[in-house]
Enzyme design. Structure first.
Site, PDB file in Angstrom:
ATOM      1  N   GLY A  11      -9.885  -5.740  -2.462  1.00 41.46           N
ATOM      2  CA  GLY A  11     -11.176  -6.267  -2.911  1.00 41.46           C
ATOM      3  C   GLY A  11     -12.283  -5.862  -1.950  1.00 41.46           C
ATOM      4  NE  ARG A  72      -7.306  -6.682  -6.064  1.00 40.69           N
ATOM      5  CZ  ARG A  72      -7.744  -7.223  -4.946  1.00 40.69           C
ATOM      6  NH1 ARG A  72      -7.163  -6.932  -3.803  1.00 40.69           N
ATOM      7  NH2 ARG A  72      -8.760  -8.064  -4.941  1.00 40.69           N
ATOM      8  CG  ASP A 103      -2.628  -9.660   5.057  1.00 37.76           C
ATOM      9  OD1 ASP A 103      -3.022  -9.615   3.877  1.00 37.76           O
ATOM     10  OD2 ASP A 103      -1.989 -10.610   5.537  1.00 37.76           O
ATOM     11  CB  THR A 125     -10.516  -9.486   2.807  1.00 37.27           C
ATOM     12  OG1 THR A 125     -10.418 -10.575   1.865  1.00 37.27           O
ATOM     13  CG2 THR A 125      -9.895  -9.954   4.109  1.00 37.27           C
ATOM     14  CG  ASP A 127      -9.817 -13.562   0.125  1.00 34.52           C
ATOM     15  OD1 ASP A 127     -10.817 -13.939  -0.515  1.00 34.52           O
ATOM     16  OD2 ASP A 127      -8.921 -12.858  -0.369  1.00 34.52           O
ATOM     17  CG  ASP A 129      -6.587 -13.526   3.333  1.00 34.55           C
ATOM     18  OD1 ASP A 129      -7.196 -12.584   3.875  1.00 34.55           O
ATOM     19  OD2 ASP A 129      -6.066 -13.431   2.203  1.00 34.55           O
ATOM     20  NE  ARG A 171      -5.957 -12.121  -2.565  1.00 28.64           N
ATOM     21  CZ  ARG A 171      -5.858 -11.369  -3.657  1.00 28.64           C
ATOM     22  NH1 ARG A 171      -4.903 -11.587  -4.520  1.00 28.64           N
ATOM     23  NH2 ARG A 171      -6.686 -10.371  -3.872  1.00 28.64           N
TER      24      ARG A 171
HETATM   25  O1  F6P Z   1      -9.292 -10.750  -1.894  1.00 30.68           O
HETATM   26  C1  F6P Z   1     -10.597 -10.855  -2.317  1.00 30.68           C
HETATM   27  C2  F6P Z   1     -10.673 -11.550  -3.653  1.00 30.68           C
HETATM   28  O2  F6P Z   1     -12.031 -11.557  -4.054  1.00 30.68           O
HETATM   29  C3  F6P Z   1     -10.084 -12.957  -3.698  1.00 30.68           C
HETATM   30  O3  F6P Z   1     -10.966 -13.910  -3.172  1.00 30.68           O
HETATM   31  C4  F6P Z   1      -9.823 -13.106  -5.174  1.00 30.68           C
HETATM   32  O4  F6P Z   1      -8.782 -14.028  -5.401  1.00 30.68           O
HETATM   33  C5  F6P Z   1      -9.416 -11.718  -5.589  1.00 30.68           C
HETATM   34  O5  F6P Z   1      -9.926 -10.825  -4.612  1.00 30.68           O
HETATM   35  C6  F6P Z   1      -9.929 -11.265  -6.940  1.00 30.68           C
HETATM   36  O6  F6P Z   1      -9.360 -10.046  -7.208  1.00 30.68           O
HETATM   37  P1  F6P Z   1      -9.864  -9.033  -8.317  1.00 30.68           P
HETATM   38  O7  F6P Z   1     -11.110  -8.384  -7.804  1.00 30.68           O
HETATM   39  O8  F6P Z   1      -8.746  -8.074  -8.450  1.00 30.68           O
HETATM   40  O9  F6P Z   1     -10.150  -9.831  -9.549  1.00 30.68           O
END
Ligand code: F6P
Length: 319
Positions: A11, A72, A103, A125, A127, A129, A171
């Protein structure tokens, strides 16, 4: 080492561009040639790679998103994907890499290091995390966006004496909810790291309204449940005029804050220094205001520890 590559993965997060700029400029200043890899590991495998100059990263430090694009790409977990990536590294003569992402993105970086291509990871990120770093690149900007939104929600909540459930990203990590919750004076913060008692939350909201508060704000981490579901549960414990809001992907956008730009810059410069020292398989972070690095293997064994004192503090201050 003559040539390095840079990619952003997972992300996107505000500050990724500032990190790419720092890596590129530091590497160019050190006499290296620098290659941008578009779309993370997907672009590496596809050979979507171009040579960067100092001008490539001009006018980028202030921009949200990632101009290298992101993706991803779970296929890179397989040896087949990694070998295709290595074919491209060989083709372009790239000997080492900086990977900016969560990570999850570090697994690919570690595999490349094991194949003989040193890779350094930067925590990019929203998050927050990632273990062994107090802050990730993008977290501060995402919190700023969340508090801007919550401040606005508070205006309308107060006008109607309503309770709002505001779902924030993160997340499985509650850091955004905790920091944005404390910074916006939330009446309750609900995070995956702590159990919650719906009766207690409802009673506090009722008490707050009875004490003269004109609104109730619950900041809910997405890792717990959806805002709608939480609202439905809450209504079983009190007759609130409640609304549910989900901030979602807007939290990933916008110009990075000072903190994120400076953090990205420091981490990016250090990543290049490590590569110049012939090191790989390391994740760079900031701990107690010092730039540090840890082996990715060590990092995969560890969990991120959020500042739980914020959660406890908010319980007292929300009364
Ligand atoms: O990891 C970053 C994030 O924005 C999280 O906060 C969220 O759960 C996820 O990615 C959303 O993923 P995507 O962009 O694949 O919908």
């Amino acid at each position: 080492m003559k040539r390095i590559g840079i990619l952003t993965s997972g992300g996107d997060a505000p500050g990724m561009n500032a990190a790419v700029r720092a890596v590129a400029r530091k590497a160019l200043d050190s006499g290296l040639e620098v290659f941008g890899i578009n779309y993370g590991y997907a672009g590496l495998v596809a050979g979507d790679i171009f040579q960067m100059t100092s001008a490539t990263v001009a006018d980028k430090i202030n921009r949200g998103g990632t101009f290298l694009y992101s993706a991803r790409y779970p296929e890179f977990a397989q040896v087949e994907g990694q070998l295709k990536g290595i074919e491209q590294l060989e083709k372009f003569g790239i000997e080492a890499l900086v990977v900016i992402g969560g990570d999850g993105s570090y697994h690919g970086a570690l595999r490349l290091t094991e194949h003989g291509y040193n890779a350094i990871g930067l925590p990019g990120t929203i998050d927050n995390d990632v273990p062994y770093t107090d802050f990730t690149i993008g977290f501060d900007s995402a919190c700023r966006t969340a508090i801007d939104a919550i401040d606005k929600i508070r205006d309308t909540a107060s006008s109607h004496q309503r309770v709002f459930i505001v779902n924030v990203m993160g997340r499985n990590c509650g850091d955004i909810a905790m920091w944005a919750g404390v910074a916006s004076g939330a009446d309750a913060i609900v995070i995956p790291e702590r159990d919650y008692d719906m009766q207690e939350i409802a009673d506090n909201l009722k008490q707050g309204l009875a004490n003269g508060k004109s609104h109730g704000i619950v900041v809910l981490a997405e890792g717990v449940m959806s805002a709608e579901k939480f609202k439905d549960e809450l209504l079983k414990y009190g007759d609130f005029d409640a609304r549910a809001n989900t901030l979602g992907h807007m939290m990933r956008g916008g110009s990075p804050t000072t903190q994120d730009r400076v953090l990205a810059t420091k981490l990016g410069v250090h990543a290049v220094e490590l590569l110049l020292d012939g090191k790989g398989g390391l994740a760079v972070g900031i701990e107690n205001n010092k730039i540090t690095s840890h082996s990715m293997l060590e990092l995969f064994e560890e969990k991120h520890h959020g500042d739980m004192s914020l959660y406890d503090m908010n319980k007292v201050l929300a009364k």
